[in-house]
Design a protein around this motif. Structure first.
Motif, PDB file in Angstrom:
ATOM      1  N   ALA A 172       0.834  -1.206   0.000  1.00 11.78           N
ATOM      2  CA  ALA A 172       0.000   0.000   0.000  1.00 11.78           C
ATOM      3  C   ALA A 172       0.868   1.256   0.000  1.00 11.78           C
ATOM      4  O   ALA A 172       0.541   2.247  -0.662  1.00 11.78           O
ATOM      5  CB  ALA A 172      -0.925  -0.011   1.207  1.00 11.78           C
ATOM      6  N   ILE A 173       1.969   1.212   0.740  1.00  4.79           N
ATOM      7  CA  ILE A 173       2.890   2.352   0.761  1.00  4.79           C
ATOM      8  C   ILE A 173       3.455   2.603  -0.633  1.00  4.79           C
ATOM      9  O   ILE A 173       3.492   3.744  -1.116  1.00  4.79           O
ATOM     10  CB  ILE A 173       4.042   2.096   1.765  1.00  4.79           C
ATOM     11  N   ARG A 174       3.892   1.531  -1.278  1.00  6.03           N
ATOM     12  CA  ARG A 174       4.489   1.660  -2.608  1.00  6.03           C
ATOM     13  C   ARG A 174       3.490   2.256  -3.599  1.00  6.03           C
ATOM     14  O   ARG A 174       3.826   3.174  -4.366  1.00  6.03           O
ATOM     15  CB  ARG A 174       4.978   0.299  -3.094  1.00  6.03           C
ATOM     16  N   LYS A 175       2.274   1.758  -3.588  1.00  9.32           N
ATOM     17  CA  LYS A 175       1.260   2.254  -4.529  1.00  9.32           C
ATOM     18  C   LYS A 175       0.918   3.714  -4.264  1.00  9.32           C
ATOM     19  O   LYS A 175       0.767   4.506  -5.196  1.00  9.32           O
ATOM     20  CB  LYS A 175       0.007   1.382  -4.446  1.00  9.32           C
ATOM     21  N   ALA A 176       0.806   4.063  -2.984  1.00 12.67           N
ATOM     22  CA  ALA A 176       0.472   5.451  -2.653  1.00 12.67           C
ATOM     23  C   ALA A 176       1.626   6.389  -2.973  1.00 12.67           C
ATOM     24  O   ALA A 176       1.428   7.470  -3.540  1.00 12.67           O
ATOM     25  CB  ALA A 176       0.094   5.553  -1.171  1.00 12.67           C
ATOM     26  N   ALA A 177       2.847   5.970  -2.609  1.00  8.20           N
ATOM     27  CA  ALA A 177       4.008   6.838  -2.784  1.00  8.20           C
ATOM     28  C   ALA A 177       4.274   7.194  -4.237  1.00  8.20           C
ATOM     29  O   ALA A 177       4.774   8.279  -4.545  1.00  8.20           O
ATOM     30  CB  ALA A 177       5.245   6.174  -2.175  1.00  8.20           C
TER      31      ALA A 177
END
Length: 395
Positions: A172-177
């Motif tokens: 989720a962090i990767r997709k948001a970032a």
């Protein structure tokens, strides 16, 4: 004894006394069963907290003691700092050569790991409360990612700085970032089920105001969600849960108000950043009055009858002159540490010791971060020690 005779008399005038006695006996039996059931539930509740409470008491929070703070502040370098923390019970896998950002992220990751471990080991009665507490930190991590996007930081750097917690996973962090905009990141987070109402908040606040207002609304929602969870848990744990959540909201609002007063912002500018509901002592009329206060002196006067006055009042003049709110922010952390001790003492047969551990753990990690930053920037040991929050005996 003739049973047939007794029953026949029950339905005659002569048996009216026996009927009254029978009803009285039935009534007292019912009362006894009800009372016994209540005591039985209480005993079960106490028993369910016995081992988890004993476990957190055994672990303790050594880095909020004077001895623990001295141990950290006297470390010569980061390797020695983490070795000393390990001997105190906090084993963190530090690797030589880590940067300031790496070290700060390492401590956050350790903190979140302990929170996750605690969540799976507590009784069901407060499981949702611990998850609500974790969601406050989840909100902080989400806000940091969105702030990076709003500030135009590279996606790789935003991803590197973030730490997974709760439902905010590495994926989720990767997709948001790596989203092209804050709005796109919000949509991705919403689809992943991270932070309920995040998309609604974006539509109401984010699309209308600057990013700072949206971030504030996001964090306020996390605190409000914690309070709603506290109010909805099992009745036997209601009081300590609401006390913890309410005091946290009060201290958060006081910190915002003090920064607002120092910056010279007016009530209209400060109000959107406050958590409007859920406070314990600072609610409604008082919150409005504090928002409209002219300066720190008036603010201090308005809270003179609250728990917070002894913590804040001694530093008002210092902060007013220096324009640095650090001393008062430390005092508010001290207040929360004392709230944890109070909750643990008052509700020692229930969730009190666990909630104390939970609140003190966050301050332990803040102390560890302060020590690490001080060492990295070659700050004298006595100065580092002065930046740590510790328990004060006799308070």
């Amino acid at each position: 004894m003739d049973i047939d005779l007794i029953f026949s008399e029950l339905f005659t005038g002569e048996g009216s006394g026996l009927i009254a006695i029978a009803f009285a006996i039935a009534f007292f039996i019912a009362v006894f069963i009800a009372v016994s059931a209540g005591w039985f539930r209480l005993i079960l509740s106490i028993a369910s907290f016995a081992y988890p409470s004993a476990r957190v008491r055994a672990m303790g929070n050594p880095l909020v003691t004077a001895e623990g703070a001295d141990t950290l502040s006297d470390a010569g370098d980061l390797l020695e700092l983490f070795e000393r923390a390990g001997r105190s019970g906090h084993s963190i896998e530090y690797r030589e050569g880590m940067t300031a950002d790496d070290t700060e992220r390492l401590i956050r990751h350790y903190h979140y790991t302990l929170l996750g471990n605690l969540a799976v080991s507590v009784p069901d009665a407060i499981h949702s409360l611990i998850l609500g507490y974790i969601q406050v930190y989840e909100g902080l991590e989400v806000a940091a990612v969105l702030r990076g996007i709003a500030g135009g930081l590279p996606g790789d750097l935003i991803e590197k700085r973030a730490v997974p917690i709760g439902s905010f996973s590495e994926s989720a962090i990767r997709k948001a970032a790596h989203s092209g905009s804050v709005e796109e990141a919000v949509q991705r987070l919403d689809r992943a089920g991270i932070l309920p109402r995040i998309r609604d908040l974006w539509k109401v606040v984010g699309e209308q105001e600057e990013y700072a207002a949206f971030e504030s609304a996001l964090l306020s929602e996390s605190y409000l969600s914690l309070m709603m969870t506290a109010r909805g848990i099992e009745e036997s744990q209601y009081e300590p849960a609401v006390l913890m959540a309410g005091r946290m909201i009060d201290c958060k609002n006081l910190g915002i108000l003090i920064r607002g007063r120092l910056s010279g912002a007016d009530a209209a500018a400060i109000e959107p950043f406050l958590i409007q509901k859920g406070g314990f002592e600072i609610t409604d009329d008082m919150l409005r009055a504090l928002t409209r206060s002219a300066d720190l002196v008036e603010l201090s006067s308005l809270i003179s009858e609250t728990m917070y006055s002894p913590y804040i009042e001694p530093f008002i003049e210092q902060v007013r002159k220096s324009r640095d709110p650090g001393a008062i922010e430390m005092a508010l952390s001290q207040c929360l540490l004392d709230v944890g001790r109070m909750v643990s003492s008052q509700y020692h047969l229930g969730s009190g010791p666990i909630l104390r551990y939970l609140m003190a753990l966050g301050i332990e990690c803040e102390n560890l971060r302060a020590a690490a930053a001080g060492i990295l920037y070659h700050v004298p040991a006595e100065t580092i020690r002065g930046q740590m929050v510790v328990e004060v005996s006799g308070r």
